[in-house]
Write a protein that holds these residues in place. Structure first.
Motif, PDB file in Angstrom:
ATOM      1  N   ILE A 164       0.834  -1.206   0.000  1.00  0.00           N
ATOM      2  CA  ILE A 164       0.000   0.000   0.000  1.00  0.00           C
ATOM      3  C   ILE A 164       0.868   1.255   0.000  1.00  0.00           C
ATOM      4  O   ILE A 164       0.654   2.185  -0.791  1.00  0.00           O
ATOM      5  CB  ILE A 164      -0.952  -0.006   1.210  1.00  0.00           C
ATOM      6  CG1 ILE A 164      -1.987  -1.119   1.061  1.00  0.00           C
ATOM      7  CG2 ILE A 164      -1.648   1.348   1.353  1.00  0.00           C
ATOM      8  CD1 ILE A 164      -2.908  -1.293   2.255  1.00  0.00           C
ATOM      9  N   TYR A 220     -10.304  -2.048   8.015  1.00  0.00           N
ATOM     10  CA  TYR A 220     -10.270  -3.271   7.215  1.00  0.00           C
ATOM     11  C   TYR A 220      -9.866  -4.515   7.998  1.00  0.00           C
ATOM     12  O   TYR A 220      -9.780  -5.595   7.426  1.00  0.00           O
ATOM     13  CB  TYR A 220      -9.316  -3.089   6.026  1.00  0.00           C
ATOM     14  CG  TYR A 220      -9.716  -1.945   5.134  1.00  0.00           C
ATOM     15  CD1 TYR A 220     -10.779  -2.067   4.244  1.00  0.00           C
ATOM     16  CD2 TYR A 220      -9.037  -0.726   5.179  1.00  0.00           C
ATOM     17  CE1 TYR A 220     -11.162  -1.011   3.425  1.00  0.00           C
ATOM     18  CE2 TYR A 220      -9.395   0.332   4.357  1.00  0.00           C
ATOM     19  CZ  TYR A 220     -10.464   0.190   3.485  1.00  0.00           C
ATOM     20  OH  TYR A 220     -10.833   1.241   2.678  1.00  0.00           O
ATOM     21  N   ALA A 226      -6.795  -4.291   4.126  1.00  0.00           N
ATOM     22  CA  ALA A 226      -6.751  -3.023   3.387  1.00  0.00           C
ATOM     23  C   ALA A 226      -6.161  -3.228   1.994  1.00  0.00           C
ATOM     24  O   ALA A 226      -6.628  -2.639   1.017  1.00  0.00           O
ATOM     25  CB  ALA A 226      -5.931  -2.001   4.176  1.00  0.00           C
ATOM     26  N   PHE A 229      -8.693  -4.737  -0.382  1.00  0.00           N
ATOM     27  CA  PHE A 229      -9.626  -3.711  -0.844  1.00  0.00           C
ATOM     28  C   PHE A 229      -8.952  -2.805  -1.875  1.00  0.00           C
ATOM     29  O   PHE A 229      -9.565  -2.441  -2.881  1.00  0.00           O
ATOM     30  CB  PHE A 229     -10.123  -2.879   0.352  1.00  0.00           C
ATOM     31  CG  PHE A 229     -11.169  -1.868  -0.014  1.00  0.00           C
ATOM     32  CD1 PHE A 229     -12.513  -2.207   0.005  1.00  0.00           C
ATOM     33  CD2 PHE A 229     -10.811  -0.575  -0.379  1.00  0.00           C
ATOM     34  CE1 PHE A 229     -13.483  -1.270  -0.339  1.00  0.00           C
ATOM     35  CE2 PHE A 229     -11.769   0.366  -0.733  1.00  0.00           C
ATOM     36  CZ  PHE A 229     -13.117   0.016  -0.708  1.00  0.00           C
ATOM     37  N   TRP A 230      -7.703  -2.459  -1.615  1.00  0.00           N
ATOM     38  CA  TRP A 230      -6.975  -1.579  -2.536  1.00  0.00           C
ATOM     39  C   TRP A 230      -6.858  -2.230  -3.923  1.00  0.00           C
ATOM     40  O   TRP A 230      -7.033  -1.567  -4.941  1.00  0.00           O
ATOM     41  CB  TRP A 230      -5.584  -1.283  -1.982  1.00  0.00           C
ATOM     42  CG  TRP A 230      -4.919  -0.100  -2.637  1.00  0.00           C
ATOM     43  CD1 TRP A 230      -4.811   1.170  -2.144  1.00  0.00           C
ATOM     44  CD2 TRP A 230      -4.264  -0.092  -3.914  1.00  0.00           C
ATOM     45  NE1 TRP A 230      -4.157   1.978  -3.040  1.00  0.00           N
ATOM     46  CE2 TRP A 230      -3.799   1.236  -4.138  1.00  0.00           C
ATOM     47  CE3 TRP A 230      -4.018  -1.039  -4.885  1.00  0.00           C
ATOM     48  CZ2 TRP A 230      -3.117   1.606  -5.302  1.00  0.00           C
ATOM     49  CZ3 TRP A 230      -3.355  -0.668  -6.050  1.00  0.00           C
ATOM     50  CH2 TRP A 230      -2.892   0.641  -6.259  1.00  0.00           C
ATOM     51  N   TYR A 236      -8.063   2.941  -0.775  1.00  0.00           N
ATOM     52  CA  TYR A 236      -8.468   2.250   0.456  1.00  0.00           C
ATOM     53  C   TYR A 236      -8.903   3.269   1.493  1.00  0.00           C
ATOM     54  O   TYR A 236      -8.735   4.464   1.308  1.00  0.00           O
ATOM     55  CB  TYR A 236      -7.294   1.414   0.989  1.00  0.00           C
ATOM     56  CG  TYR A 236      -6.219   2.231   1.670  1.00  0.00           C
ATOM     57  CD1 TYR A 236      -6.032   2.143   3.043  1.00  0.00           C
ATOM     58  CD2 TYR A 236      -5.399   3.102   0.949  1.00  0.00           C
ATOM     59  CE1 TYR A 236      -5.045   2.902   3.677  1.00  0.00           C
ATOM     60  CE2 TYR A 236      -4.426   3.838   1.565  1.00  0.00           C
ATOM     61  CZ  TYR A 236      -4.240   3.739   2.942  1.00  0.00           C
ATOM     62  OH  TYR A 236      -3.277   4.490   3.566  1.00  0.00           O
TER      63      TYR A 236
END
Length: 236
Positions: A164, A220, A226, A229-230, A236
């Motif tokens: 991320i 998350y 997370a 989801f990203w 996110y």
């Protein structure tokens, strides 16, 4: 009416008609019926009145018994059908209750597992270095920032956290999005949100990592949550 009584009634009626015919024949001048033929016919007949009263009662009783048997059979069939329908409904209810119980058990197990994993992450985090463990510096290299992150993020979550950060800021703790105002390693929007983790949020990567880790866990469940989801949304 019994078979005997019907036959007897018919015979009696025939006798009466024959008798009347004979009388009418006489009155009209027709040849009379032979007495011998009349007597022979009458002798061959069985009148209803000739059937003994006891036999008539037996016939009536047999008929009533047969009717009762038919009614009892119909009642038994209805009762059996009702019992089968009630059993079917109860079986459906039991199956539904078992399914709901199984679903509840699966849900409880899932929640218990999530709670256990969350507790495990909290325990790991409590033993990991906090942002205050790192003395403030005038500047930090990417290698230094990653080193701090490795000490603060649980080992099994570090790669997701790193993915991320790499996409959001390429590990530049001073990165700022000119259009949105997002700031720092994890591009908090607005950047001032990170003040909840420390007043030095603009210059201390450890403070940013602390805030980012708490945000990912809170929203998350974990950095890997997370990251999933990203990957699906590119944010996110």
């Amino acid at each position: 009416m019994s078979r005997i009584s019907v036959r007897g009634f018919a015979v009696a009626s025939a006798t009466a008609v024959t008798t009347v015919g004979a009388v009418v024949g006489v009155a009209s001048g027709d040849p009379q019926v032979s007495d011998d033929n009349f007597e022979a016919t009458a002798a061959d007949m069985t009148l209803l009145a000739d059937i003994p009263a006891g036999q008539q009662a037996q016939v009536q009783t047999a008929s009533l018994t047969q009717q009762a048997d038919v009614q009892a059979a119909a009642a038994d069939a209805t009762a059996k059908k009702s019992a089968e329908e009630a059993a079917r409904i109860q079986a459906a209810k039991d199956a539904k209750a078992k399914k709901e119980a199984a679903d509840d058990a699966v849900e409880r197990e899932r929640k218990a597992k999530e709670a256990e994993e969350r507790a495990s992450r909290d325990e790991v985090r409590s033993t990991s270095a906090s942002s205050s463990s790192f003395p403030a510096q005038a500047s930090y290299t990417v290698a230094e920032v990653k080193s701090i992150a490795r000490q603060m993020v649980p080992a099994d979550q570090f790669q997701c956290f790193s993915n991320i950060v790499n996409h959001e800021s390429t590990w530049n703790y001073r990165a700022q999005n000119a259009s949105s105002g997002a700031y720092g390693l994890v591009q908090a929007l607005p950047g001032s949100k990170m003040s909840s983790a420390g007043a030095d949020w603009q210059t201390n990567p450890a403070t940013q990592i602390k805030w980012g880790l708490n945000y990912m866990d809170g929203r998350y469940g974990s950095p890997c949550g997370a990251w999933s989801f990203w990957q699906a949304n590119n944010w996110y």
